[in-house]
Design a protein around this motif. Structure first.
Motif, PDB file in Angstrom:
ATOM      1  N   ILE A  74       0.837  -1.212   0.000  1.00  0.00           N
ATOM      2  CA  ILE A  74       0.000   0.000   0.000  1.00  0.00           C
ATOM      3  C   ILE A  74       0.866   1.254   0.000  1.00  0.00           C
TER       4      ILE A  74
ATOM      5  N   PHE B 174      -6.744   3.276  -4.577  1.00  0.00           N
ATOM      6  CA  PHE B 174      -7.468   2.509  -3.568  1.00  0.00           C
ATOM      7  C   PHE B 174      -8.961   2.839  -3.546  1.00  0.00           C
TER       8      PHE B 174
ATOM      9  N   ASN C 218     -10.160   2.273  -7.817  1.00  0.00           N
ATOM     10  CA  ASN C 218      -9.637   1.101  -8.541  1.00  0.00           C
ATOM     11  C   ASN C 218      -9.084   1.434  -9.923  1.00  0.00           C
TER      12      ASN C 218
ATOM     13  N   VAL D 115      -2.597   0.884  -4.345  1.00  0.00           N
ATOM     14  CA  VAL D 115      -2.209  -0.501  -4.068  1.00  0.00           C
ATOM     15  C   VAL D 115      -1.427  -1.022  -5.266  1.00  0.00           C
TER      16      VAL D 115
ATOM     17  N   TYR E  56      -5.666  -7.713  -6.355  1.00  0.00           N
ATOM     18  CA  TYR E  56      -5.464  -6.707  -7.412  1.00  0.00           C
ATOM     19  C   TYR E  56      -4.715  -7.354  -8.570  1.00  0.00           C
TER      20      TYR E  56
END
Length: 799
Positions: free
Chosen positions: A617, A642, A645, A667, A695
């Motif tokens: 992160i 985050f 997306n 991310v 992800y």
């Protein structure tokens, strides 16, 4: 530029021709004609230790910083002699030592120069105090950058700075103030994509100059003791930090509740006020695990006592708070009030445990209780006695954590704010003056406190916080950055200090959220909470003199933002706990500045704001008022926003929108983020299923999830669950593999997997090589979620 001749005129002395050489296995000793000794020890292939002695002798070898359990050993070691040099080689390094001067150069195996002495070791007799002022100077390369040194409140890259190490109670310190509370004499050099570290293990007041006085020279020196430093080779920065942390000791895994949100102020009293604050957290549904009692809980500021007027039945209060999910943490300072009717004082007096002045009288200083004596924590039996004093607080009353403050040691009403130089210390059987013991005093107090809390809280894990620290203090608990200020400048400073502490071996660190001195605006508090929830130690603390600083103090909007971000921290606890596990096991910092993440990218070398939290992160706090967003640097690779997306490629500056209720968070593609449901405190809810946010990445990425009973020591006996995930993504399919170890059985049976960024909607899913119907795994096309057993080995998603 100062010449050697000028330095000699200033009283500096230099080693000359080597006349004697001895080897004892991994230790090489060189003696010069003028009686300087250099001892070089090979600890590991990439870690070399250099010690220098004058007048033909080395000091007794003792250090509070070095961990006896650190890894030792090497794969290869040989020494060869040439006309002008001795050459010592390991499987990673080559060190050339000049016979004429003891100056040395260190190369990698390919012959690239990593580090070289400029003048090298030199010294001058300290006629005022005795002993030597010991100095070392190194040549700096053209583009070299320098990082580390603990809590310095200045730009991450120390090039062009001169700093010193002398732990100081610096109330309301400002940007660039130096020195302050910590003394971590360890820095990382980065040059030509090669990282190395230097740890100058000397507890006297020490100085580091990174090309300030002389353009191409880095030097470090101390006002006494010996020149004793460790050279740690990377070539990657993570390897340097891991080796340094291994050398000075790894932290212990904290109990998970200690990673929750904590609320503190100077001071919550009486008992009714403490209960009122706690019940307000629960009524407003703001998660919180810790509530703190500052100095006013004591009877006249006497440590290990209670003010019975404010707290008539501490045991019942602590127990009631505990039932409601609050752990109570209390403050303990080093100053012991001079009062013959106070048992702690009279016992220490009788046993002669207090520090004395050179001429014999006890060291007396004024602190909160008035005149105090101070235990000598550098004496083993004093530490043992101090540990025993926690029996009542921890063992009987049920307090769960202890916060050591004022342990620089801070003393009031004297110009230097601490003990005078002539105070004597035992220093574990190496008697010395306060000049030598000052920087380690607080750490030895934290050590004694940690041993006491650990003893009486067993079989649970201890939680200790210290303000003062020397290298190695990470073995005894956590720390915070001291008495900061409610200002935007301090928010910038907070961000840098915690990153710097993390790469200096002390990851379990945070700041007083909102600022200790003065009062923040609602906007500043909101922005600080956003940053603070991504700090390993997360606590609001204020002096309370300008008003309260609970999340609900600033109105509805700030309350909602605070709740949103504290809830986010609680859902990320399994992710953060895993990062703590990697820190405790391998010395991997919990926060990673972006120059640490990608040292090859020169764009990162002067960045201060962005950092990576845990494995995947990326966080970039908003540090200015009235911001609707900010420019930030996205490191190389692919990153998902985050909140939205959206997938972005890095290696460049980008603009990110972030109103007051948001902050830039990204991310890393391929990352898997474990999430818990929101809880009001750790352990409130049974975890029915673990959510995994997956992800997508076109390529391979690894992720880890560590879980155990969240407290206690069973994990050391194999009762833990360690899941290593490997994601392999292609255009038309993605494979998720799981490799498990440990024999802890988690309370949930299934994962809820959320697929993010997958470039196709799966038509077929195989679990452990068997095609399953999409209904069997509750596959939701809209939300891209599915449910599978936690024990799967492989899931294959096909287009």
């Amino acid at each position: 530029m100062i010449t050697n001749t000028e330095l000699k005129e200033l009283g500096n002395q230099f080693p000359n021709q080597i006349v004697k050489f001895e080897q004892d296995v991994d230790t090489f000793r060189f003696t010069t004609e003028n009686d300087v000794i250099m001892e070089m020890q090979v600890l590991r292939d990439s870690v070399l230790r250099f010690r220098y002695g004058t007048r033909g002798k080395l000091e007794p070898d003792f250090s509070y910083a070095i961990d006896e359990d650190g890894l030792r050993g090497y794969n290869h070691l040989e020494i060869t002699e040439e006309k002008d040099f001795y050459i010592i080689s390991t499987s990673k390094l080559v060190c050339k030592i000049e016979k004429a001067s003891l100056q040395h150069k260190i190369y990698d195996k390919k012959g690239n120069l990593i580090n070289e002495d400029e003048l090298g070791f030199h010294y001058e007799e300290s006629y005022e105090f005795g002993g030597n002022v010991v100095k070392m100077s190194k040549k700096a390369q053209a583009k070299e950058s320098f990082y580390g040194l603990g809590d310095k409140p200045m730009h991450s890259n120390l090039k062009g700075k001169r700093v010193q190490n002398w732990v100081t109670d610096e109330y309301a310190f400002g940007k660039d103030k130096d020195p302050i509370y910590k003394s971590i004499p360890f820095y990382i050099g980065l040059n030509n994509n090669q990282a190395y570290g230097v740890f100058f293990d000397n507890s006297f007041r020490s100085f580091f100059d990174f090309c300030q006085e002389r353009h191409a020279v880095t030097s470090f020196w101390a006002q006494g003791g010996e020149m004793n430093y460790y050279f740690i080779y990377g070539p990657d920065m993570p390897q340097v930090v891991k080796s340094y942390t291994n050398l000075t000791g790894k932290a212990e895994l904290p109990p998970m509740w200690a990673l929750g949100y904590h609320q503190c102020k100077w001071s919550y009293y009486p008992e009714s006020r403490v209960r009122e604050v706690a019940s307000q957290f629960r009524a407003l549904q703001i998660p919180c695990d810790g509530i703190y009692l500052d100095i006013d809980y004591m009877d006249g500021f006497r440590c290990f006592t209670w003010n019975k007027e404010y707290f008539p039945d501490p045991k019942k209060m602590v127990s009631d708070l505990d039932k409601d999910g609050f752990k109570t943490v209390v403050i303990i300072d080093p100053g012991i009030k001079i009062d013959k009717d106070y048992s702690v004082y009279s016992e220490a007096l009788e046993k002669d445990y207090f520090c004395k002045r050179a001429d014999g009288p006890y060291m007396i200083g004024k602190v909160w209780p008035g005149e105090c004596n101070f235990p000598d924590f550098t004496k083993p039996e004093v530490r043992t006695w101090w540990s025993g004093l926690f029996k009542e607080l921890i063992g009987e009353v049920g307090v769960k954590g202890v916060w050591n403050d004022m342990n620089e040691p801070a003393v009031m009403e004297v110009p230097n704010k601490t003990f005078p130089n002539d105070v004597r210390h035992d220093y574990d059987g190496h008697p010395c003056s306060h000049r030598k013991a000052h920087n380690v005093y607080g750490t030895q107090m934290a050590r004694a406190t940690y041993n006491g809390v650990k003893k009486y809280i067993y079989p649970k894990r201890p939680f200790v916080i210290t303000r003062s620290a020397y290298s190695g203090a990470q073995r005894y608990g956590s720390s915070w950055t001291g008495d900061n200020v409610a200002s935007w400048e301090h928010l910038w400073v907070a961000n840098i200090q915690v990153q710097r502490m993390c790469i200096s071996g002390m990851s379990f660190t945070g700041t007083d959220i909102g600022g200790f001195a003065e009062q923040p605006t609602g906007e500043l508090y909101a922005r600080w909470i956003q940053l603070g929830v991504f700090h390993p130690f997360c606590r609001t603390h204020s002096s309370g003199h300008h008003g309260d600083q609970e999340p609900w103090t600033f109105g509805e909007e700030v309350l909602d933002i605070s709740r949103k971000f504290i809830e986010l921290r609680y859902t990320l606890l399994p992710y953060l706990y895993t990062a703590f596990y990697e820190y405790a096991e391998e010395g991997i910092p919990i926060l990673k500045p972006i120059f640490y993440v990608d040292q090859e990218d020169e764009q990162t070398h002067y960045r201060t704001d962005e950092f990576v939290f845990g494995q995947h992160i990326l966080v970039c706090p908003i540090l200015e008022p009235n911001s609707k967003g900010r420019r930030m640097y996205l490191p190389r690779g692919l990153w998902y926003n985050f909140w939205t997306n959206e997938l972005l490629s890095g290696g460049k500056e980008i603009w990110v929108d972030a109103d007051l209720d948001s902050m830039p968070i990204f991310v890393k593609s391929g990352g898997i983020i474990p999430r818990y449901p929101v809880q009001q405190y750790v352990g409130e809810k049974q975890i029915e299923e673990l959510k995994l946010q997956v992800y997508y990445k076109n390529g391979v990425e690894k992720s880890t999830v560590f879980e155990d009973a969240q407290d206690g020591y069973d994990y050391k006996k194999g009762r833990f669950s360690l899941r290593n995930f490997k994601l392999t993504g292609k255009e038309n399919d993605m494979v998720l593999q799981q490799f498990k170890s440990g024999n802890f059985i988690t309370e949930y049976d299934s994962f809820k997997i959320e697929l993010i960024g997958l470039p196709f909607v799966p038509k077929k899913i195989q679990v452990d090589n068997v095609y399953v119907s999409l209904d069997d795994v509750y596959f939701d096309k809209k939300k891209m979620t599915l449910k599978v057993s936690k024990d799967f080995s492989e899931i294959h998603f096909e287009k």
